[in-house]
Design a protein around this motif. Structure first.
Motif, PDB file in Angstrom:
ATOM      1  N   ALA A 126      76.147  29.928 131.450  1.00  0.00           N
ATOM      2  CA  ALA A 126      76.665  30.273 130.124  1.00  0.00           C
ATOM      3  C   ALA A 126      78.184  30.340 130.120  1.00  0.00           C
ATOM      4  CB  ALA A 126      76.078  31.614 129.675  1.00  0.00           C
ATOM      5  N   VAL A 127      78.777  30.930 131.173  1.00  0.00           N
ATOM      6  CA  VAL A 127      80.231  31.050 131.252  1.00  0.00           C
ATOM      7  C   VAL A 127      80.888  29.677 131.297  1.00  0.00           C
ATOM      8  CG1 VAL A 127      82.168  31.907 132.631  1.00  0.00           C
ATOM      9  CG2 VAL A 127      80.111  33.301 132.373  1.00  0.00           C
ATOM     10  N   ALA A 128      80.327  28.799 132.113  1.00  0.00           N
ATOM     11  CA  ALA A 128      80.887  27.449 132.248  1.00  0.00           C
ATOM     12  C   ALA A 128      80.846  26.698 130.926  1.00  0.00           C
ATOM     13  CB  ALA A 128      80.123  26.668 133.316  1.00  0.00           C
ATOM     14  N   LEU A 129      79.715  26.799 130.235  1.00  0.00           N
ATOM     15  CA  LEU A 129      79.576  26.080 128.974  1.00  0.00           C
ATOM     16  C   LEU A 129      80.484  26.663 127.899  1.00  0.00           C
ATOM     17  CD1 LEU A 129      75.698  25.567 128.904  1.00  0.00           C
ATOM     18  CD2 LEU A 129      77.455  23.927 129.533  1.00  0.00           C
ATOM     19  N   SER A 130      80.611  27.983 127.857  1.00  0.00           N
ATOM     20  CA  SER A 130      81.498  28.620 126.879  1.00  0.00           C
ATOM     21  C   SER A 130      82.940  28.205 127.106  1.00  0.00           C
ATOM     22  CB  SER A 130      81.377  30.150 126.963  1.00  0.00           C
ATOM     23  OG  SER A 130      80.096  30.566 126.581  1.00  0.00           O
ATOM     24  N   THR A 131      83.348  28.160 128.375  1.00  0.00           N
ATOM     25  CA  THR A 131      84.712  27.756 128.701  1.00  0.00           C
ATOM     26  C   THR A 131      84.965  26.318 128.272  1.00  0.00           C
ATOM     27  OG1 THR A 131      84.663  29.222 130.619  1.00  0.00           O
ATOM     28  CG2 THR A 131      86.416  27.583 130.565  1.00  0.00           C
ATOM     29  N   CYS A 132      83.986  25.463 128.512  1.00  0.00           N
ATOM     30  CA  CYS A 132      84.117  24.062 128.111  1.00  0.00           C
ATOM     31  C   CYS A 132      84.229  23.956 126.590  1.00  0.00           C
ATOM     32  CB  CYS A 132      82.905  23.277 128.591  1.00  0.00           C
ATOM     33  SG  CYS A 132      83.015  21.509 128.272  1.00  0.00           S
ATOM     34  N   LEU A 158      77.991  18.320 128.153  1.00  0.00           N
ATOM     35  CA  LEU A 158      77.282  19.482 127.618  1.00  0.00           C
ATOM     36  C   LEU A 158      75.811  19.161 127.377  1.00  0.00           C
ATOM     37  CD1 LEU A 158      79.843  21.068 125.128  1.00  0.00           C
ATOM     38  CD2 LEU A 158      78.782  22.176 127.080  1.00  0.00           C
ATOM     39  N   LEU A 159      75.543  17.945 126.930  1.00  0.00           N
ATOM     40  CA  LEU A 159      74.159  17.553 126.672  1.00  0.00           C
ATOM     41  C   LEU A 159      73.352  17.559 127.964  1.00  0.00           C
ATOM     42  CD1 LEU A 159      72.488  16.581 124.206  1.00  0.00           C
ATOM     43  CD2 LEU A 159      72.858  14.268 125.024  1.00  0.00           C
ATOM     44  N   HIS A 160      73.932  17.037 129.047  1.00  0.00           N
ATOM     45  CA  HIS A 160      73.250  17.048 130.338  1.00  0.00           C
ATOM     46  C   HIS A 160      73.048  18.481 130.835  1.00  0.00           C
ATOM     47  CE1 HIS A 160      74.555  12.647 131.362  1.00  0.00           C
ATOM     48  NE2 HIS A 160      73.628  12.720 130.425  1.00  0.00           N
ATOM     49  N   ALA A 161      74.054  19.315 130.588  1.00  0.00           N
ATOM     50  CA  ALA A 161      73.924  20.721 130.980  1.00  0.00           C
ATOM     51  C   ALA A 161      72.776  21.384 130.230  1.00  0.00           C
ATOM     52  CB  ALA A 161      75.230  21.460 130.706  1.00  0.00           C
ATOM     53  N   LEU A 162      72.675  21.093 128.944  1.00  0.00           N
ATOM     54  CA  LEU A 162      71.603  21.662 128.128  1.00  0.00           C
ATOM     55  C   LEU A 162      70.238  21.116 128.540  1.00  0.00           C
ATOM     56  CD1 LEU A 162      73.365  21.741 124.665  1.00  0.00           C
ATOM     57  CD2 LEU A 162      72.291  23.694 125.778  1.00  0.00           C
ATOM     58  N   GLY A 195      75.639  26.878 125.301  1.00  0.00           N
ATOM     59  CA  GLY A 195      75.738  25.429 125.382  1.00  0.00           C
ATOM     60  C   GLY A 195      75.639  24.748 124.038  1.00  0.00           C
ATOM     61  N   ILE A 196      74.653  25.156 123.234  1.00  0.00           N
ATOM     62  CA  ILE A 196      74.471  24.492 121.940  1.00  0.00           C
ATOM     63  C   ILE A 196      75.579  24.875 120.977  1.00  0.00           C
ATOM     64  CG2 ILE A 196      72.965  26.226 120.869  1.00  0.00           C
ATOM     65  CD1 ILE A 196      72.735  22.375 120.596  1.00  0.00           C
ATOM     66  N   SER A 197      76.141  26.083 121.112  1.00  0.00           N
ATOM     67  CA  SER A 197      77.289  26.464 120.278  1.00  0.00           C
ATOM     68  C   SER A 197      78.491  25.583 120.600  1.00  0.00           C
ATOM     69  CB  SER A 197      77.648  27.938 120.499  1.00  0.00           C
ATOM     70  OG  SER A 197      76.620  28.781 120.046  1.00  0.00           O
TER      71      SER A 197
END
Length: 354
Positions: free
Chosen positions: A39-45, A69-73, A103-105
């Motif tokens: 979650a932290v990584a995606l929010s930072t991105c 982000l899509l691959h992360a999700l 991620g989706i945000s």
């Protein structure tokens, strides 16, 4: 899983500002592989792409961020499916839900604020991943339990917003797997049949209207089980929440009436409930916006253009007089009047009316 090599290829030419973002996106791969701090990584991105702070769009960076982000999700989605726990029911499920929300945000923010060039580039190169992935997320969040309704609604809104933005890209000249579109339709139908925020409903119908604009796509859509039934429900006055839902549903029905061999129009015309709804909007007994009214006339004209449907429509004795009154002095555009006249001509050829 996000592969560093693909991230590098999509982020070339980003200048000095892109180097730090490239490193950030590459770090996401190792973070996800370790299954720690997703979650932290995606929010930072996501924060790195806040366009209130960035004046210049770089389509390569934006497209690369969307895919990363899509691959992360996708990674999070697979874990949610494997866990088979309702969202938020266990500590692991809560962690996954937070990761998915972050991620989706982030994905929604980038997709809705990036340049049109970046979005088209992304759909052109990765559409066969983009549509199914967003559709899978939509299905998971729509089926979530009520205990996490606030977060679930946020997830649904951001996912449907993202899918709506992506669906605005014309698919006419883009190679897209039709099974991916059918999967997307199935997810949209399921979401529309679940309780959720009005914006989600609006977004889902808008996606169906957007996708059905393209010939090859609407042919695939016309065979989706339950699609037309779902669209018909959305034009009923007791089921509408906002005018745009009815407008987009009628637009999608109109587009589907042009599908190969008239499959959709035959199904629509064989349902008396649909005919009554269309006639109700046409005569004014069912309240509808000007846009919905115009699409209603176009749907009737399109249905009447298929000979097998003409006798069915002609059973409704008031339809031609109503169309004549509309063509003579109806408060509508010249295009709508022209569609009404064409429908009158087509229906007047029917033996029942002679």
């Amino acid at each position: 899983m996000v592969h560093q090599s693909s991230g590098e290829s999509t982020l070339e030419g980003g200048g000095s500002s892109s180097s730090s973002i490239r490193r950030l996106l590459e770090d996401i791969a190792s973070v996800i592989q370790q299954d720690h701090g997703i979650a932290v990584a995606l929010s930072t991105c996501a924060q790195a792409f806040d366009h209130h702070k960035r004046e210049v769009h770089d389509s390569n960076i934006e497209a690369g961020a969307i895919i990363s982000l899509l691959h992360a999700l996708d990674h999070v989605t697979r874990k949610i499916k494997v866990s088979q726990s309702p969202l938020g029911s266990t500590n692991e499920a809560k962690t996954l839900m937070i990761a998915a929300a972050a991620g989706i945000s982030g994905l929604e923010m980038i997709i809705t604020r990036c340049s049109s060039e970046a979005l088209e580039q992304c759909v052109r190169r990765h559409g066969n991943d983009l549509f199914p992935s967003l559709a899978s997320l939509l299905s998971i969040f729509a089926a979530g339990d009520n205990q996490s309704s606030v977060v679930r609604h946020l997830l649904l809104k951001n996912t449907s917003n993202s899918l709506n933005a992506v669906s605005r890209v014309s698919l006419a000249e883009i190679e897209i797997d039709l099974p991916a579109i059918k999967h997307c339709c199935t997810a949209l139908i399921g979401t529309l049949q679940c309780e959720g925020p009005g914006l989600v409903r609006t977004n889902c119908v808008s996606v169906l209207a957007n996708l059905s604009r393209t010939d090859k796509v609407r042919d695939a859509m016309s065979t989706s089980t339950g699609l037309l039934d779902t669209l018909v429900v959305l034009i009923r006055p007791d089921d509408r929440r906002v005018d745009t839902v009815c407008e987009n549903a009628l637009q999608a029905i109109y587009n589907l009436c042009h599908c190969t061999e008239g499959r959709a129009s035959a199904i629509i015309c064989s349902d008396n409930n649909v005919s009554n709804l269309l006639l109700g909007i046409l005569s004014g007994t069912i309240e509808a916006s000007d846009v919905a009214y115009a699409y209603c006339v176009r749907v009737i004209k399109c249905l009447a253009s298929h000979p097998p449907n003409q006798k069915h429509l002609a059973k409704y004795r008031s339809i031609v007089p109503t169309l004549i009154a509309l063509a003579a002095k109806g408060p509508c555009s010249s295009d709508t009047k022209e569609a009404a006249i064409e429908a009158i001509v087509l229906l007047s050829r029917t033996a029942i009316l002679v």
